[in-house]
Structure formats: C-alpha cells, structure tokens
Design an enzyme around this catalytic site. Structure first.
Site, PDB file in Angstrom:
ATOM      1  N   ARG A   1       0.823  -1.209   0.000  1.00 37.15           N
ATOM      2  CA  ARG A   1       0.000   0.000   0.000  1.00 37.15           C
ATOM      3  C   ARG A   1       0.865   1.271   0.000  1.00 37.15           C
ATOM      4  NH1 ARG A   1      -5.247   0.637   0.865  1.00 37.15           N
ATOM      5  NH2 ARG A   1      -5.545  -1.498   1.619  1.00 37.15           N
TER       6      ARG A   1
ATOM      7  N   LYS B   1      -4.688 -19.425  19.169  1.00 38.03           N
ATOM      8  CA  LYS B   1      -3.342 -19.912  19.532  1.00 38.03           C
ATOM      9  C   LYS B   1      -2.399 -18.756  19.819  1.00 38.03           C
ATOM     10  CE  LYS B   1      -1.201 -18.910  15.463  1.00 38.03           C
ATOM     11  NZ  LYS B   1       0.108 -18.285  15.223  1.00 38.03           N
TER      12      LYS B   1
ATOM     13  N   ARG C   1       6.227 -13.972  17.571  1.00 38.82           N
ATOM     14  CA  ARG C   1       6.097 -12.618  18.122  1.00 38.82           C
ATOM     15  C   ARG C   1       5.281 -12.628  19.406  1.00 38.82           C
ATOM     16  NH1 ARG C   1       4.178  -9.741  12.484  1.00 38.82           N
ATOM     17  NH2 ARG C   1       6.023 -10.240  11.243  1.00 38.82           N
ATOM     18  N   ASN C   2       4.214 -13.404  19.420  1.00 36.80           N
ATOM     19  CA  ASN C   2       3.343 -13.427  20.592  1.00 36.80           C
ATOM     20  C   ASN C   2       4.056 -14.031  21.800  1.00 36.80           C
ATOM     21  OD1 ASN C   2       0.599 -12.491  19.473  1.00 36.80           O
ATOM     22  ND2 ASN C   2       1.254 -14.023  17.996  1.00 36.80           N
TER      23      ASN C   2
ATOM     24  N   ILE D   1       3.335  -6.376  14.194  1.00 34.29           N
ATOM     25  CA  ILE D   1       2.067  -6.654  14.866  1.00 34.29           C
ATOM     26  C   ILE D   1       2.111  -8.016  15.546  1.00 34.29           C
ATOM     27  CG2 ILE D   1      -0.377  -7.152  14.458  1.00 34.29           C
ATOM     28  CD1 ILE D   1      -0.359  -4.993  12.327  1.00 34.29           C
TER      29      ILE D   1
ATOM     30  N   GLU E   1      -0.636 -10.267  16.800  1.00 37.50           N
ATOM     31  CA  GLU E   1      -2.097 -10.344  16.725  1.00 37.50           C
ATOM     32  C   GLU E   1      -2.735 -10.802  18.032  1.00 37.50           C
ATOM     33  OE1 GLU E   1      -4.051  -9.241  14.561  1.00 37.50           O
ATOM     34  OE2 GLU E   1      -3.236  -9.388  12.525  1.00 37.50           O
TER      35      GLU E   1
END
Length: 333
Positions: free
Chosen positions: A34, A191, A255-256, A279, A281
């Site tokens: 974008r 998850k 990442r989480n 990010i 999530e």
C-alpha cells in the site's frame, strides 16, 4: 497461475518468494504494497530490508503499489495483511470490478466486532468469487528460506479448496485442503493468545512441565470456543489447531511468545510493542476472544489471565497464581 500477493510484510514477502521459487508450478507473481515509499525501496534495493534483508527479490517478481494494477490480470489474490486491514483490502478488490478468487492468510478476530475473517469476507466479498483461508504452523522466515512446511487451505467450496491447494503445493510446501473454515480460523486466532501465556510461563522459569500443561489446556480453550462457533473437533487436532499452537508456543520466532517473555520480565506493553516493531495479533485477539467467551458462556481461564495482564495491569506472577489456585475439576467437561 497469475497470483497477486496483497501485502508486502513478512508473511506476504515470504509467500511471494516461495511462489517464485516453486519448481512444481510456473507462477507469475505480483507483490502489492500500500505504501509508495515501501514500493520505491523494494524496487531500488530488490530486497525487503525491514523483514528479509538476506533474501533478494527475484527478477520475475512484479512489484506495485497500485491495487487495480495488482489484480488486473490475476487469477488468484492472496491477501496477506493484518486482520485490521482485511476488510478494506477486500472492499477495494471488490470495487476494482475484478471478481477474482481470494485467499487470506491473516489470523485473528476483527477488533470491536469479534468477527472471524470469513465473516468479514461474507460482508465485503460475498457472491464476487470463491474465497478461503490459508493457515497452519509456519514462521515467515522459514518459508522464505525454503525450509519444509505444511499448511491447510480451507474453503466452504471443497472443490475450490482442493484446486487452489494443488496450485500452491510445492516440493517443500505441502498444502492440504479442508472445508472447516470456522475451525481453521479459530485455531489460528486463539493460539496467538495462548502463545502469550506460554511466553509468560517460560519467562518466569516455570519449566517444561508447566509449558506442556499450559499448551494442553490452551488447546482445550481453543476447542471449546471453536466447537461453539461451529468448527469440527478433528480440525483442532490438525495443522491449524495443535500444530500451529505447538509452533507458536515453543518457537523463538513467535512474536506473541516474545510479548509474553517480555511481560514476565515486568516490561510495559507499549514498550514491548514499540520494540517489537511488528504486529502481535494475540494482543488484540485476546480482548475479542474474552468478550466472545462471555457472550457464549464459555470458560477460558488462560485467555482471561492474559487479558488481566494486558488490560488491567495485573502482574504476570499474580495472574499465574490465580490460574494455579482455581478449584480442582474434571479434566474433560
């Protein structure tokens, strides 16, 4: 096949690299971003510096910041943007007038609405063309490296799922098909919440026994919610359920899980997310999952504990103690 990969983040870039490298199928791949500044960097450097500076973009990969240009002659759109951007991207593809099949690779519930991606698609793309979800245990870096992986492509249109899975299948990327969209999306979303809890568990030094217990009880939470939403039990025992859960709860690239490790060290959530730069999530999904669990009358204590840390400022140790001190009960209920 002419494929438009919509989103030039880590996962989108990894899929584009994998598709270009496939020797099983001859794909013409376009990677859309974008941001025109991002496009300029990609074109001038022929690498995605933010995510994969070690992997040159192949000369065959077409780059664009024009959505209509990306989908103009595409036979399939792979939407690889965060859940928060799915609705807008679907809306723009629909507005382009190009009724092409779409597959998305995002995992989570839409903020505020608590809708799964397929529910967003039903509102923004229903009747335009077949659609589905690509999910499973997969770190973007390993896909970019060409390491072996297995994914699931789910669509309510079983024939469409089989056809697209066959097109995406490659020597080192095995793609299965199924029709349980709800189960696949629920597993992929929840998850991430359990992964934050696993990171907290590891960060506090609770050991392997505790991690195994947490993953198993996390799977129980995923299954309870997924069945209530209409998913099938066997899906939660497959790649997009237990497979994805194990990977994201144990892998250092998660990442989480990294968010959980940092929370266990006493760091603030804003600082963690700023340093992460990408990010996670699970942070947004946790709130929507907890809200859904209340609406549906489902017990999800791990999710509740994660939310108490993220939103209420409860220290990680205190939240863990609350979980451990719950009343004993039957494991299966």
């Amino acid at each position: 096949m002419r494929i438009a990969v919509m989103g030039a983040g880590a996962w989108g870039t990894a899929l584009a690299l994998s598709l270009c490298a496939s020797t099983a199928s001859s794909h013409q791949v376009t990677l859309w971003t974008r941001s025109r500044q991002h496009l300029a960097d990609l074109v001038s450097q022929r690498i995605n510096r933010r995510y994969f500076s070690a992997f040159p973009l192949p000369a065959s990969l077409r780059l664009t910041a024009g959505l209509e240009e990306a989908v103009e002659d595409a036979e399939l759109a792979l939407i690889v943007v965060p859940v928060s951007g799915l609705r807008e991207t679907l809306r723009e593809i629909a507005a382009s007038g190009k009724k092409i099949p779409v597959i998305w690779g995002c995992k989570g519930f839409e903020s505020q609405s608590a809708k799964l991606p397929h529910q967003v698609a039903e509102e923004e793309y229903a009747g335009a063309a077949p659609y589905g979800v690509l999910s499973g245990p997969s770190f973007a870096l390993e896909i970019a490296q060409g390491l072996p992986a297995a994914l699931t492509l789910a669509s309510r249109d079983g024939e469409f799922a089989r056809e697209v899975a066959a097109q995406l299948h490659a020597p080192r990327l095995r793609v299965y098909s199924c029709t349980d969209v709800v189960g696949v999306e629920t597993g992929g979303a929840v998850k991430n919440v359990i992964s934050i809890a696993a990171g907290i568990c590891d960060g506090m030094g609770f050991g392997s026994n505790a991690r195994a217990a947490l993953i198993t009880r996390g799977l129980a939470e995923i299954t309870r919610l997924g069945l209530k939403l209409g998913g099938r039990m066997e899906t939660f025992l497959g790649l997009t359920g237990v497979g994805d859960l194990i990977l994201t709860c144990t892998g250092d690239l998660s990442r989480n899980r990294r968010v959980g490790l940092a929370l266990a060290a006493g760091r603030s959530l804003p600082d963690i997310l700023q340093e992460l730069g990408h990010i996670a999530e699970g942070v947004h999904t946790a709130r929507e999952v907890l809200r859904l669990s209340h609406l549906l009358g489902i017990e999800m204590p791990i999710t509740k504990g994660v939310c108490s840390i993220l939103d209420d400022g409860v220290p990680a140790g205190q939240a863990v103690e609350a979980l451990l001190n719950r009343e004993p009960k039957s494991e299966i209920y």
